[in-house]
Design an enzyme around this catalytic site. Structure first.
Site, short mmCIF file in Angstrom:
data_model
loop_
_atom_site.label_atom_id
_atom_site.label_comp_id
_atom_site.label_asym_id
_atom_site.label_seq_id
_atom_site.Cartn_x
_atom_site.Cartn_y
_atom_site.Cartn_z
N ILE A 57 50.35 33.19 41.07
CA ILE A 57 50.50 31.75 41.23
C ILE A 57 49.41 31.07 40.43
O ILE A 57 48.32 31.62 40.25
CB ILE A 57 50.43 31.34 42.73
CG1 ILE A 57 50.76 29.87 42.89
CG2 ILE A 57 49.08 31.68 43.33
CD1 ILE A 57 50.90 29.43 44.35
N ASP A 113 36.46 37.01 41.93
CA ASP A 113 36.51 36.32 40.65
C ASP A 113 36.77 37.36 39.56
O ASP A 113 36.66 38.57 39.79
CB ASP A 113 35.18 35.60 40.42
CG ASP A 113 35.16 34.83 39.12
OD1 ASP A 113 36.19 34.27 38.75
OD2 ASP A 113 34.11 34.83 38.46
N ARG A 159 44.30 29.93 36.67
CA ARG A 159 44.11 28.50 36.40
C ARG A 159 43.78 27.74 37.68
O ARG A 159 44.25 26.64 37.92
CB ARG A 159 45.34 27.90 35.73
CG ARG A 159 45.81 28.60 34.48
CD ARG A 159 44.80 28.48 33.35
NE ARG A 159 44.67 27.13 32.87
CZ ARG A 159 43.77 26.74 31.97
NH1 ARG A 159 42.91 27.62 31.48
NH2 ARG A 159 43.72 25.52 31.56
N ASP A 202 30.21 35.54 40.77
CA ASP A 202 28.89 35.53 40.13
C ASP A 202 28.48 34.16 39.60
O ASP A 202 27.38 34.03 39.09
CB ASP A 202 28.84 36.54 38.99
CG ASP A 202 29.66 36.09 37.80
OD1 ASP A 202 30.77 35.54 38.02
OD2 ASP A 202 29.21 36.28 36.66
N GLU A 230 39.29 36.32 19.18
CA GLU A 230 39.15 36.18 17.73
C GLU A 230 37.90 36.88 17.24
O GLU A 230 37.91 37.50 16.17
CB GLU A 230 39.11 34.70 17.36
CG GLU A 230 40.44 34.00 17.43
CD GLU A 230 40.40 32.64 16.76
OE1 GLU A 230 39.28 32.10 16.61
OE2 GLU A 230 41.46 32.14 16.36
N LYS A 233 49.74 34.76 14.29
CA LYS A 233 49.45 35.70 15.37
C LYS A 233 49.71 34.99 16.70
O LYS A 233 49.50 33.78 16.81
CB LYS A 233 48.01 36.20 15.31
CG LYS A 233 46.96 35.13 15.59
CD LYS A 233 45.56 35.71 15.56
CE LYS A 233 44.52 34.61 15.86
NZ LYS A 233 43.15 35.12 15.79
N THR A 249 50.89 25.09 40.52
CA THR A 249 51.85 25.40 41.59
C THR A 249 51.19 25.30 42.96
O THR A 249 51.79 24.81 43.91
CB THR A 249 52.43 26.80 41.37
OG1 THR A 249 52.99 26.89 40.06
CG2 THR A 249 53.47 27.13 42.41
#
Length: 1462
Positions: free
Chosen positions: A1006, A477, A1040, A1085, A631, A700, A1010
């Site tokens: 990937i 991870d 993702r 974790d 930010e 930005k 997909t």
């Protein structure tokens, strides 16, 4: 498909492997898929549905309908089941009280050894057949199986306890007082009083139309349709639809880190039709009905609708909050439960019924058991045939045996029972004891203890300890595992100059000094752990200029030393800017009106204004709440630079600015519009009115979207293309350079370069007559990534190549050329002279240098942003505002229209600069990953974060090397089959052209979308191509990805590994081979990592920011990722070697023990009479021969931990099954049989045919002790204890055996018969001495041949040419070459490394190389300061001279400053 070019890399395959992958889609594969599909359908139909009565739920007709109303008179009914929705209880335990015992019995007796002993134990209980007792097999077997079942039950009970804690957490729910009474099953059955399910909260709303109240209840009592209230920082107990939020415009911010691993906060907003649900009366009066989709594992899509007041609105992911999320930056929120318990998204993504894990060595030992079972059958049949022959030759003629014939069936069964212990049950009993001892050793390792969090390493499952030594894939991870999820603003580029921001590090060091700790010295003696980082970039200026506008000095040939307080983890060799933001502020103070100062001030203002952070005052200090850690880093950096955000609302933002005189002034900017960031836009813009009345647009975003919108976009593209061409050329030079570097047996760079000489003729010096040749390592160029700049897809090359990056020589300290238009002010210090150059305003030069800086930032693994701006006229703004207002108020395609309106104004921008934000890695992560890669382990990163973020972290963590080929599979571009085929073709072309015949280091990227396309049911060919590709690449970055998709990838590699192992032959490996079926390890974790942790062969949990769920459920838990290297390379190898040696030693002693019994049968007429007394036979494995194999299997250390960490290549010992394979097993069995035959005939000859030793355990003990390398007090104690117990047992039997006629003269035998007989003692001592002499002679000869370099020559060492080469004069060329020679470190024998460890100098050097991080840097800094740059790696040319060998460690790729001579 996007591809990035890189340096020479390696894989575990050549051209043929790629070609094989391309041809994997055959008719046979299609038939196999159809057969498997039919088998699954049959199993589901007849076994699961018919026998187990577990039918799959049919989808509902129109989704589940849930009316809004907390006062349901009856529970809501699930249309699919016909009964109420399931409870909110979750279950991670594997068993319940009903199925635990049956499932465990089935599981235990599916193990080959247990089933074998069951088949032997049952006939053994038949009277008159067994000659070794009736229950000597079945009772120990039942006890052992019961012990394992109890252990599994205890582990599952612990999981039940954790489930109970999770289900007992409290939530605030809207209920009637009478609904607070909860009747459980047991209370209804035994008619007990109901439990208190909810407790009213004091101070809750008192004026309500109904009698509803806010009550506290446990999570397990929540139901579908319940309305719950959430407070800030509270976890979500179930999937809910948002009804109300206290945030501005009904916004709520949630953290999904535990769900998908993404760090940015997500915004959720209520539907306008649900406004007014902020009170109990409002909720009660709202007549709304929700129709939502059936439970499914899809995290990034949600379909539903809500109908209220006759109006139907769509329900999307924007209004849904899943279980596992946390409410942030929002005081309160109200929602309605739509999914509970195991139907929640997070549980649908979990591996809810993981299979029990088995050690990989069990498969090899099972095959050994089958071979020994065949041997038992052969022995039984052979002895039975011997009985028939003896019967015909003698028994028929013996008058006293008349009528005593034994049936043949009884004879063969009796022999099978007698020899059944050749397959020792004690192996499995003792192995459990051994693993408990190994677990204690691992748990007590102080080097894996994290003092900061007070967390030691823990072994939760001792079943798979030896698997730690055979790992080939690591699935990691990102958030909380590799990173600390702490963003720090690190660098900025303004007007073509780059500056370092290290104020946070300065504050950290000041705090450490205040606490009495030593400040961190991270910038001295920069050390690389990879040869790719060993040499600075060549001093070549690719951009034509006479004068540098960068504050970065050029690297020189001298040892690199960076004096900044920060260095890149991805490129530790790269020098950092000597000027920092404190210098920047000083220059602005000195020259506030210069062109550069104006640009710098605009840059800082953009950071302070273009964001959505909200300041809050806590304990007198201003803290910021932000939806994005990026930010937050920008706002805090602006605060460090003197621009503090004190107030922000939807209308204004107020800044407190520090003046030169130390005073502070406040400026208020009016927020006119905010065009928010989205994954599609990849940018954010804000329109403000300045205090002077000007309208200012600030933007930005990513460089790929800002660049086409610049006022001079064409010029920017031209400069980007020029730089790209230069970098591509240098990239080709880099590949040619690296292709000539030495490689080890699996294609990687060796950690050490060792020259070994077997010449022993001249020993005048420590290393003989050989001298160390001058360093001739080829210079390798620094490589980096050129970001993808584009005006459109046609102009943008399909590449994210990390290629060569050049630092323009800095002339800091040299005055610039003078001219009439260029005059340096007197008050400007010399170090700022380059900022006064007129070219500071040249757009072409700024673009060139800024792109170079972005490239450098990305290469170092920093997250980059571009800042741009534009001043708007009032008329221009008002015209655009009308369009944007219409888009904001649109009811159709609102989001798309707003983005189109934003596109209109975000044009013709002026570039301000670029920023670089560091996603801080955990300590030692890059070094650990580099070390694991050198151990032939592939590291993959599976994360829920965005693609760009994942790639940046991959570079900073060194998962992706500077010159890696990066291929991006993108389903949105279509033709995935063509993309995969193109990758395979390019990898094949690389393998054909590379000198090493392997492709370069390749990384495939990937995303979850997909991967979902690959997993479509009808995509058989695509799926076969994809899963044929990913095992052949070096690393995979999956972004993702949902938890279920992470587990899917792990299972796919595990399945491919199993197929590879199944092709290795009957006993796995017939001798060591370069390829095996690698095992998988998953590390994470959070709760989102549990599925992949359960799917892997080994699961490791980290006690991180996402909680302790993974650490509790995983097989092992550690506090930091850096401890993984010690867990695998040290404990993994030790446990593999220990367990392999234990298994071989156990089989050896059983074969040795029963060989005399086999030979004894010809003297007793093949009647099956045992050579050993029955009680001695019973305790031989538990008393006499147990400690001698158990103790070494717990504490044995074939090599020191420092050696294993310094030379990670030694880890391949377990990957290649060198510890337990058919070659070792057969050699061990032949040795045991030979020594058993020798013992029998020597004892028979010396003691007149009478068995002098009723227990051969002492012999096994002596042999095992001689083969133990690490002989500590515990091993010697076990030796002495076993010998003592053996003599005590003889005394016990002689005194306690009953009087009578027995086959064995035991009573008083030791004291009266054979004990006083000197012949018995002579036979005993002679046999022991003979065995010990043979073992010692063999081990001595082998060790000396190995050290001298003759062992690998095989039988050629008998030839005169071999000895002439060994003792003759040294010949030119490599000393260690020729047929039979092994130049790779990992292929050197263990005895050779043990000999090297005896030299104190080599041992100390290996200890230094085993260190990670700051500790290693400090040691090397001390060495370099004492020795000087010319002496590094040459001090003390000591050398190790064994009787027939010498070694010379020429250099260590692990660190360029650690070149060793040993």
């Amino acid at each position: 498909m996007e591809k990035g070019s890189g340096s020479s890399g390696t894989s575990l395959f050549g051209t043929s492997a790629v070609s094989t992958t391309r041809g994997s889609t055959t008719k046979g594969t299609t038939k196999d898929l159809k057969l498997k599909a039919k088998t699954r359908q049959w199993f589901q139909k007849y076994f699961t549905e018919l026998i187990l009565r577990q039918k799959s739920l049919a989808p509902s007709k129109d989704g589940r309908r849930i009316p809004l109303g907390p006062h349901h008179d009856h529970p809501l009914i699930d249309e699919r089941r016909g009964r109420p929705y399931i409870s909110n209880t979750i279950k991670t335990a594997r068993y319940n009280i009903y199925d635990f015992l049956p499932r465990q019995i089935i599981f235990q007796f599916t193990r080959v050894a247990h089933f074998y002993f069951l088949c032997i134990g049952i006939p053994q209980m038949i009277p008159g057949i067994s000659t070794t007792g009736s229950y000597t097999t079945i009772l120990p077997l039942m006890f052992f199986v019961l012990l394992i079942i109890c252990k599994e039950g205890y582990d599952d009970w612990r999981r039940h306890r954790l489930d109970t804690v999770e289900n007992a957490r409290s939530a605030t729910v809207l209920r009637r007082p009478e609904e607070a009474q909860i009747h459980t099953f047991w209370q209804r059955w035994f008619r007990l009083p109901p439990a208190t399910g909810a407790e009213a909260i004091e101070g809750s709303e008192e004026t309500t139309v109904s009698d509803l109240r806010w009550c506290r209840t446990k999570w397990r009592y929540l139901k579908v349709g319940d309305v719950i209230r959430l407070a800030r920082d509270e976890d979500i107990p179930a999937d809910i639809v948002l009804l109300h939020a206290d945030g501005e415009n009904g916004m709520a911010y949630i953290e999904t880190m535990a769900l998908d691993g993404e760090t940015n906060l997500k915004s959720k907003q209520i539907l306008t039709a649900l406004e007014g649900c902020d009170t109990i009366d409002g909720i009660s009066n709202c007549e709304a009905e929700f129709v939502v989709e059936d439970p499914n594992p899809e995290l990034f899509r949600f379909d539903g609708r809500v109908t209220t007041n006759g109006k139907t609105l769509p329900l999307t992911l924007n209004e849904i909050i899943y279980r596992g999320c946390t409410l942030r930056n929002t005081a309160n929120a109200i929602g309605m439960v739509i999914n509970t318990g195991e139907e929640c998204k997070i549980r649908r993504n979990a591996d809810r019924q993981p299979n029990p894990k088995k050690p990989a060595l069990e498969g090899v030992s099972n095959k050994i058991v089958l071979s020994l079972a065949f041997l038992v059958i052969v022995l039984s049949v052979g002895c039975s045939i011997g009985y028939l022959l003896w019967q015909n030759a003698y028994e028929r003629h013996a008058w006293y045996l008349t009528g005593l014939e034994v049936p043949f069936s009884h004879i063969i069964i009796g022999f099978a029972i007698q020899y059944n212990n050749i397959i020792p049950l004690a192996l499995y009993v003792s192995l459990e004891i051994v693993k408990i001892g190994q677990m204690i050793m691992l748990n007590s390792d102080i080097d894996m203890y994290d003092a900061k969090s007070d967390t030691p390493a823990r072994c939760n499952t001792n079943t798979v300890l030896e698997n730690l030594g055979q790992i080939g894939y690591i699935f990691s991870d990102k958030t909380g595992t590799l990173t600390e999820n702490v963003m720090n603003f690190r660098k900025l580029s303004i007007a073509g100059t780059t500056w370092l921001h290290d104020m946070d590090l300065v504050r950290e060091n000041e705090e450490r000094e205040e606490n009495g700790l030593k400040p961190k010295q991270t910038g001295s003696a920069v050390i690389s752990s990879n040869s790719e980082y060993d040499n600075p970039a060549p001093k070549i200026a690719r951009v034509a200029t006479n004068y540098s506008l960068t504050a970065v000095p050029t690297a020189t040939d001298s040892p690199r030393r960076s004096f900044s307080s920060w260095r890149s983890t991805g490129r530790p060799d790269r020098p950092q800017p000597e000027l920092n933001t404190r210098d920047l502020l000083e220059y602005i103070r000195l020259r506030p009106n210069s062109a550069f100062s104006r640009r710098a001030t605009q840059y800082i203002l953009v950071m302070a204004l273009c964001h959505t952070c909200l300041p809050e005052v806590r304990d007198g200090k201003i803290e910021f709440q932000s939806s994005s850690p990026d930010e937050l880093a920008l706002v805090r950096a602006a605060q460090d630079l003197g621009f503090l955000v004190t107030h922000r609302s939807s209308q204004t933002v107020t800044l407190r600015i520090a003046n030169d005189n130390g005073e502070e002034v406040e400026r208020t900017y009016v927020i006119l519009d905010v065009i928010e960031f989205s994954s599609k836009r990849k940018r954010m813009s804000i329109v403000v009115r300045c205090p002077d009345g000007r309208i200012w647009l600030l933007t930005k975003g990513a460089d790929s979207v800002i660049l086409p919108r610049l006022r001079m976009a064409h010029l920017a593209m031209q400069k980007a293309n020029e730089l790209r061409k230069s970098l591509d050329l240098d990239h080709q030079m880099l590949r040619k350079s690296e292709s000539r570097e030495p490689r080890n047996s699996f294609g990687g760079r060796p950690s050490l370069t060792i020259r070994r000489s077997i010449n022993v003729a001249g020993l005048g010096t420590a290393a003989g007559n050989s001298q160390r040749p001058p360093a001739s390592r080829s210079k390798s160029f620094e490589t980096s990534r050129l970001p993808c700049y584009q005006l459109d897809e046609r102009l943008r090359p399909q590449s994210i190549a990390r290629t060569v990056s050049f630092d323009i020589p800095s002339q800091r300290g040299t005055k610039p050329p003078t001219s009439a238009a260029f005059k340096v002010p007197d008050e400007v210090p010399e170090k700022y002279l380059f900022l006064e150059d007129p070219s500071i305003c040249d757009d072409a030069a700024i673009f060139t240098r800024c792109f170079k800086h972005i490239d450098d930032f990305a290469t170092e693994g920093l997250r980059t942003l571009l800042f741009a701006h534009r001043f708007l006229t009032k008329q221009e703004y008002e015209t655009w505002k009308k369009v944007y207002h219409e888009a904001e108020t649109s009811l159709v395609d609102r989001q798309e229209r707003m983005e189109e309106a934003g596109e209109m104004i975000e044009q013709s921008l002026d570039l301000i600069g670029a920023s670089a934000i560091e996603d801080k890695l955990q300590a030692g992560v890059p070094e650990t990953i580099d070390r694991l890669r050198r151990a032939n382990i592939k590291i993959w990163m599976l994360t829920g974060d965005k693609r760009e973020t994942a790639i940046n972290i991959a570079h900073s963590a060194r998962i992706s090397r500077p010159g890696s080929d990066i291929f991006i599979l993108d389903g949105t571009k279509g033709d995935l089959e063509g993309q995969i085929t193109a990758i395979l073709e390019e990898m094949q072309a690389q393998a054909e052209t590379a000198s090493s015949h392997v492709p370069y280091h390749t990384v495939v990227v990937i995303d979850g979308q997909t991967l979902a396309a690959v997993e479509e049911p009808d995509a058989h060919k695509l799926r076969t191509l994809f899963y044929g590709l990913i095992p052949t690449v070096d690393s995979v970055i999956c972004c993702r990805a949902s938890p279920a998709q992470k587990a899917l990838l792990v299972r796919a590699i595990r399945k491919a590994s199993s197929k590879l192992s199944s092709k290795r032959g009957f006993l796995g490996l017939w001798g060591p081979a370069p390829t095996t079926g690698p095992l998988t390890l998953a590390i994470g974790d959070g709760a989102n990592d549990l599925a992949m942790i359960s799917a892997a062969h080994v699961g490791v949990g980290i006690s991180g920011r996402e909680g302790l769920q993974a650490a509790r459920v995983a097989d092992y838990s550690i506090a930091q990722f850096r401890f993984l290297s010690r867990l695998l390379l040290v404990h993994g190898r030790w446990n593999y070697v220990r367990t392999s040696s234990f298994i071989l030693a156990t089989f050896w002693k059983e074969m040795f023990f029963y060989m005399p019994t086999e030979l004894y049968q010809r003297y007793n007429g093949y009647t099956g009479t045992s050579l050993y007394e029955s009680w001695s036979l019973t305790v031989v494995n538990s008393v006499f021969t147990s400690l001698c194999v158990i103790f070494p299997a717990i504490v044995e250390q074939d090599l020191a931990a420092e050696t294993l960490l310094a030379v990670p290549e030694l880890y391949v010992y377990g990957q290649r099954n060198k510890g337990l394979n058919a070659f070792n097993y057969l050699g061990c069995m032949v040795a045991a049989a030979s020594e058993g035959v020798l013992v029998w005939f020597v004892c028979w000859a010396l003691y007149g045919g009478i068995n002098p030793v009723r227990d051969n355990g002492l012999f096994a003990l002596g042999t095992c002790i001689l083969n133990t390398h690490y002989k500590n007090g515990i091993v010697l104690f076990g030796f002495g204890l076993t010998v003592t117990v053996w003599w005590c047992w003889q005394c016990f039997l002689a005194g306690s055996y009953a009087q009578g006629v027995w086959p064995y003269a035991v009573r008083g035998g030791f004291f009266e018969s054979f004990g006083p007989d000197p012949n018995w003692w002579v036979a005993l001592i002679a046999v022991l001495g003979l065995l010990v002499s043979l073992e010692m002679a063999y081990n001595s000869i082998k060790r000396n041949l190995i050290v001298s370099g003759l062992w690998k020559w095989g039988w050629k060492w008998l030839e005169w040419s071999t000895w002439k080469r060994a003792f003759g004069r040294p010949t030119p060329g490599p000393m260690w070459s020729g047929e039979g020679a092994q130049a790779s470190l990992e292929e050197w024998d263990v005895e050779l490394w043990q000999a090297m460890e005896r030299d104190p100098a080599i041992k100390e050097r290996l200890r230094q190389m085993s260190k990670l991080g700051d500790e290693a840097d400090e040691e090397v800094e001390d060495e370099t300061s004492m020795e000087g740059p010319d002496n590094v790696g040459q001090a003390g040319a000591i050398g190790l001279c064994a009787k027939k060998g010498s070694f010379e460690i020429l250099g260590a790729d692990l660190s360029n400053t650690r070149q060793l001579i040993g």
